[in-house]
Design an enzyme around this catalytic site. Structure first.
Site, mmCIF file in Angstrom:
data_model
loop_
_atom_site.group_PDB
_atom_site.id
_atom_site.type_symbol
_atom_site.label_atom_id
_atom_site.label_comp_id
_atom_site.label_asym_id
_atom_site.label_seq_id
_atom_site.Cartn_x
_atom_site.Cartn_y
_atom_site.Cartn_z
ATOM 1 N N GLY A 13 -11.081 -13.586 0.296
ATOM 2 C CA GLY A 13 -12.331 -12.988 0.780
ATOM 3 C C GLY A 13 -12.775 -11.825 -0.096
ATOM 4 O O GLY A 13 -12.179 -11.540 -1.137
ATOM 5 N N ALA A 41 -1.072 -18.042 5.428
ATOM 6 C CA ALA A 41 0.186 -18.636 4.979
ATOM 7 C C ALA A 41 0.251 -19.992 5.675
ATOM 8 O O ALA A 41 1.051 -20.215 6.580
ATOM 9 C CB ALA A 41 1.364 -17.770 5.348
ATOM 10 N N CYS A 99 0.315 -21.180 -5.366
ATOM 11 C CA CYS A 99 0.271 -20.902 -3.936
ATOM 12 C C CYS A 99 1.357 -19.899 -3.583
ATOM 13 O O CYS A 99 2.533 -20.142 -3.855
ATOM 14 C CB CYS A 99 0.466 -22.166 -3.113
HETATM 15 C C1 LIG Z 1 -6.904 -20.961 4.669
HETATM 16 C C2 LIG Z 1 -6.762 -21.124 3.188
HETATM 17 C C3 LIG Z 1 -6.077 -22.231 2.660
HETATM 18 C C4 LIG Z 1 -5.922 -22.406 1.285
HETATM 19 N N1 LIG Z 1 -5.281 -23.516 0.824
HETATM 20 C C5 LIG Z 1 -5.188 -23.729 -0.531
HETATM 21 C C6 LIG Z 1 -4.611 -24.926 -1.060
HETATM 22 O O1 LIG Z 1 -4.226 -25.847 -0.314
HETATM 23 N N2 LIG Z 1 -4.529 -25.047 -2.411
HETATM 24 C C7 LIG Z 1 -4.976 -24.067 -3.273
HETATM 25 O O2 LIG Z 1 -4.885 -24.223 -4.488
HETATM 26 N N3 LIG Z 1 -5.570 -22.954 -2.792
HETATM 27 C C8 LIG Z 1 -5.676 -22.747 -1.446
HETATM 28 N N4 LIG Z 1 -6.307 -21.609 -0.974
HETATM 29 C C9 LIG Z 1 -6.867 -20.633 -1.923
HETATM 30 C C10 LIG Z 1 -8.363 -20.837 -2.144
HETATM 31 O O3 LIG Z 1 -8.607 -22.105 -2.711
HETATM 32 C C11 LIG Z 1 -8.973 -19.754 -3.051
HETATM 33 O O4 LIG Z 1 -8.319 -19.795 -4.286
HETATM 34 C C12 LIG Z 1 -8.821 -18.359 -2.476
HETATM 35 O O5 LIG Z 1 -8.980 -18.363 -1.077
HETATM 36 C C13 LIG Z 1 -9.799 -17.352 -3.096
HETATM 37 O O6 LIG Z 1 -11.138 -17.640 -2.784
HETATM 38 P P1 LIG Z 1 -11.951 -16.994 -1.548
HETATM 39 O O7 LIG Z 1 -11.712 -15.525 -1.581
HETATM 40 O O8 LIG Z 1 -13.375 -17.380 -1.773
HETATM 41 O O9 LIG Z 1 -11.382 -17.619 -0.318
HETATM 42 C C14 LIG Z 1 -6.461 -21.433 0.396
HETATM 43 C C15 LIG Z 1 -7.155 -20.324 0.922
HETATM 44 C C16 LIG Z 1 -7.324 -20.157 2.298
HETATM 45 C C17 LIG Z 1 -8.084 -18.970 2.813
#
Ligand SMILES: Cc1cc2nc3c(=O)[nH]c(=O)nc-3n(C[C@H](O)[C@H](O)[C@H](O)COP(=O)(O)O)c2cc1C
Ligand SMILES: Cc1cc2nc3c(=O)[nH]c(=O)nc-3n(C[C@H](O)[C@H](O)[C@H](O)COP(=O)(O)OP(=O)(O)OC[C@H]3O[C@@H](n4cnc5c(N)ncnc54)[C@H](O)[C@@H]3O)c2cc1C
Ligand code: FES
EC number: 1.3.-.-
Lengths: 261, 305
Positions: B219, B72, B132
């Site tokens: 993840g 968050a 988000c």
């Molecule tokens: C620490 C963190 C910060 C994130 N910040 C953003 C953001 O600024 N804008 C956004 O669209 N998604 C944000 N996300 C979501 C990621 O872009 C992605 O959609 C999501 O983590 C799923 O992919 P993953 O499981 O490979 O991490 C963030 C995710 C994480 C873990």
């Protein structure tokens, strides 16, 4: 900062609950500045995925060592690491302590793994000074002999009085510091956050320089995720901004830090 | 045997391979530049930008869960001006397209941010964050109602010729209708998925682990959810999909392509192993070679159902 696959060359009990993990890391080792840390991927930690930050206790051309204590899932799982295993690290991370001011008396204040984190600094400092180390019991005070061999005046304090003065680190630091010209001191502090705050408060009250290594939870370790932020004072109307402890820190001068009450 | 062609297109943007990074997990580029060859990426997707500087949430902002993590962070960022000053010159050193993730507190912000950025050289596409889970304003407020969702996309469409890529939440009632709506509103592609709204509680203090109470799960635990959403969306639209959610290994990315994604983004895995993007690119190439395919497009949406 580099990503390196390292070989474990030593993994032993060190003292009390502390273990030493020594890694052959020819890329990372020579780059290390005192106060920097590693992002270490704990092998076979399948269900918990993030790296864990560890201060670098020793570093040279051949590699790096960390002194760590098992406090949770990650550090407990580290017990299974064997000599010869491969450990994936990123490092060195963080800003490290600045070059000590040669005109001042260096003072180290540490607790727990903080003693280990300050060891490279102590080794590399030309001028030796005084070191205040705090812990619960004698077994929690690391590396006294090693610091003394480097020429430091070590003053341990323990909660139970089993080594040095009974009480907190500040119970030994305060009476000593009162007898000094405060402005001639430069303090390097690493330990639990309450210890850092106690030293930081004194630095502000008496106007001396204190470098604090702030301990925060981290996820990426490289400044990308904004997990590890602390409030850093600014001159702007807003008074503070978020600062990334992993990248812009972990070392901050006491006057920079806005502690959350 | 000749090498397979890894190139793909998102609207007018060409990616040399189908692999980008997920917004918010790679900073603005410099953070990982020591560890990852930025020229190797298909595109760099930077952290979310809104018109003005934004401070984000209180700490703790992340919490590690079994196999994944909650975050968050609350979209802190330097605002349009700060982004242009601090990061555009850096990003322009690389021959890799830049996708800027944009968000707004009110609907007009989505138009304003594009106005502020569009003249900059070196921005190749916009990913519109409509999903988000961690900010009260903006974010998911725009992404869960199909008519508001379409309005934001139309607003951005009217402001720019560059490719626009709305990013969807996983918790929408029917992803197919959002995918179709995005296409109708003029989107060039869609990104699926953002994190999954989630919570963790400390059993000693009885308090939530995150200062914000709730966060977004990312993840490996979310990958099967993301695969289904990509599959569903692909059945309902004909624009490309950038798939993401739990990609840690090349096989995960290939699964997304087969489900219907044309490109993929690596997110949380960057924190764990910064070489993931590199391994995923190589892994896709090896897979295409081994299976005798000439192009990434040969496997997109080939799932047998
Ligand atoms: C620490 C963190 C910060 C994130 N910040 C953003 C953001 O600024 N804008 C956004 O669209 N998604 C944000 N996300 C979501 C990621 O872009 C992605 O959609 C999501 O983590 C799923 O992919 P993953 O499981 O490979 O991490 C963030 C995710 C994480 C873990
Ligand atoms: C820059 C830096 C350098 C460090 N150097 C060392 C070192 O040299 N030796 C050493 O033993 N430890 C060091 N630590 C602390 C070490 O990173 C944590 O103990 C470790 O991450 C705990 O992981 P775990 O999976 O075992 O614990 P978890 O299961 O994650 O947590 C166990 C308990 O510790 C708390 N905790 C975990 N990480 C932190 C943290 N970073 N700050 C405060 N509380 C935390 C948790 O809230 C929980 O109560 C350092 C931390 C930082 C930020
Ligand atoms: S731990 Fe990711 S920014 Fe510091």
């Amino acid at each position: 900062m580099k990503h390196e696959l390292t070989n474990v060359i030593e993994h032993d009990n060190f003292q009390g609950e502390y273990r030493i993990l020594r890694l052959a890391a020819p890329v990372t080792g020579p780059q290390v500045k005192p106060g920097q840390f590693l992002g270490l991927q704990v092998p076979n930690l399948g269900e918990r995925i993030l790296r864990r930050p560890f201060s670098i206790y020793q570093a040279d051309a051949s590699g790096v060592a960390v002194l760590y204590k098992a406090v949770g899932r990650g550090t407990e799982a580290m017990a299974n690491i064997q000599v010869g295993d491969t450990v994936n690290i990123i490092g060195p991370l963080g800003n490290g302590y600045p070059e000590p001011d040669a005109s001042k008396t260096p003072v180290l204040v540490a607790g727990g793994y903080g003693n280990a984190a300050l060891y490279i600094l102590a080794q590399r400092m030309k001028k030796k000074g005084i070191a205040f180390f705090g812990g619960r019991s004698a077994i929690d005070i690391l590396l006294v002999k090693e610091f003394e061999e480097l020429g430091w005046d070590v003053r341990p304090t323990t909660d139970d009085g089993s080594l040095g003065t009974q009480g907190l680190v500040t119970d030994a630091f305060d009476p000593w510091a009162k007898k000094q010209d405060f402005q001639s001191l430069e303090v390097f502090c690493c330990g639990p956050n309450p210890m850092l705050k106690a030293i930081g408060d004194r630095a502000i009250a008496h106007d001396f320089t204190a470098w604090l290594s702030i301990d925060r939870h981290m996820a990426c370790g490289v400044g990308a995720c904004l997990t590890c932020v602390i409030k850093r004072k600014t001159d702007t109307p807003k008074d503070w901004e978020w600062s990334r402890c992993c990248k812009d820190g972990p070392i901050y001068e006491s006057r920079e830090v806005l502690w959350d009450e | 045997m000749s090498k397979p062609n890894l190139e793909i297109k998102i609207g007018s943007m060409t990616m040399k391979n189908p692999v980008t990074v997920a917004s918010g997990t790679f900073g603005y580029g410099p953070e990982y530049a020591d560890l990852v060859d930025l020229n190797r990426l298909g595109a760099i997707t930077v952290k979310g930008i809104c018109p003005e500087e934004h401070v984000g949430n209180q700490t703790p902002r992340t919490f590690e869960t079994r196999g994944g993590m909650l975050n968050a962070i609350g979209l802190p960022g330097p605002g349009a001006k700060g982004f242009i000053q601090k990061y555009i010159p850096f990003l322009n050193q690389f021959n890799t397209p830049v996708i800027v993730n944009i968000w707004g507190k009110v609907m007009e912000d989505y138009g304003r941010i594009v106005d502020l950025l569009d003249a900059e050289e070196g921005i190749d596409a916009y990913e519109i964050n409509l999903s988000c889970p961690n900010v009260k304003e903006g974010g998911s407020a725009f992404g869960t109602d199909v008519s508001t969702f379409s309005k934001v996309i139309e607003l951005v469409r009217a402001k720019t010729e560059k490719p626009i890529i709305p990013k969807l939440a996983p918790n929408v009632p029917n992803i197919g209708s959002f995918a179709k709506a995005a296409e109708n509103a003029g989107a060039d592609a869609i990104a699926i998925m953002n994190t999954m709204p989630a919570m963790a509680i400390n059993i000693d203090t009885l308090e939530p682990e995150l200062a914000n109470k709730f966060g977004g799960l990312s993840g490996p635990p979310i990958k099967p959810i993301a695969i289904k959403l990509v599959f569903d969306a692909a059945q309902n639209c004909s624009i490309p999909i950038i798939g993401m959610g739990g990609i840690f290994e090349p096989e995960d990315a290939i699964e997304f392509l087969i489900a219907g994604a044309t490109a993929v983004a690596v997110g949380t895995a960057n924190f764990v192993d910064p070489t993931t993007v590199d391994r995923v690119i190589s892994g896709i190439e090896h897979y295409l070679t081994a299976k005798g395919h000439a192009s990434v497009y040969d496997i997109v949406g080939t799932v047998k159902v």
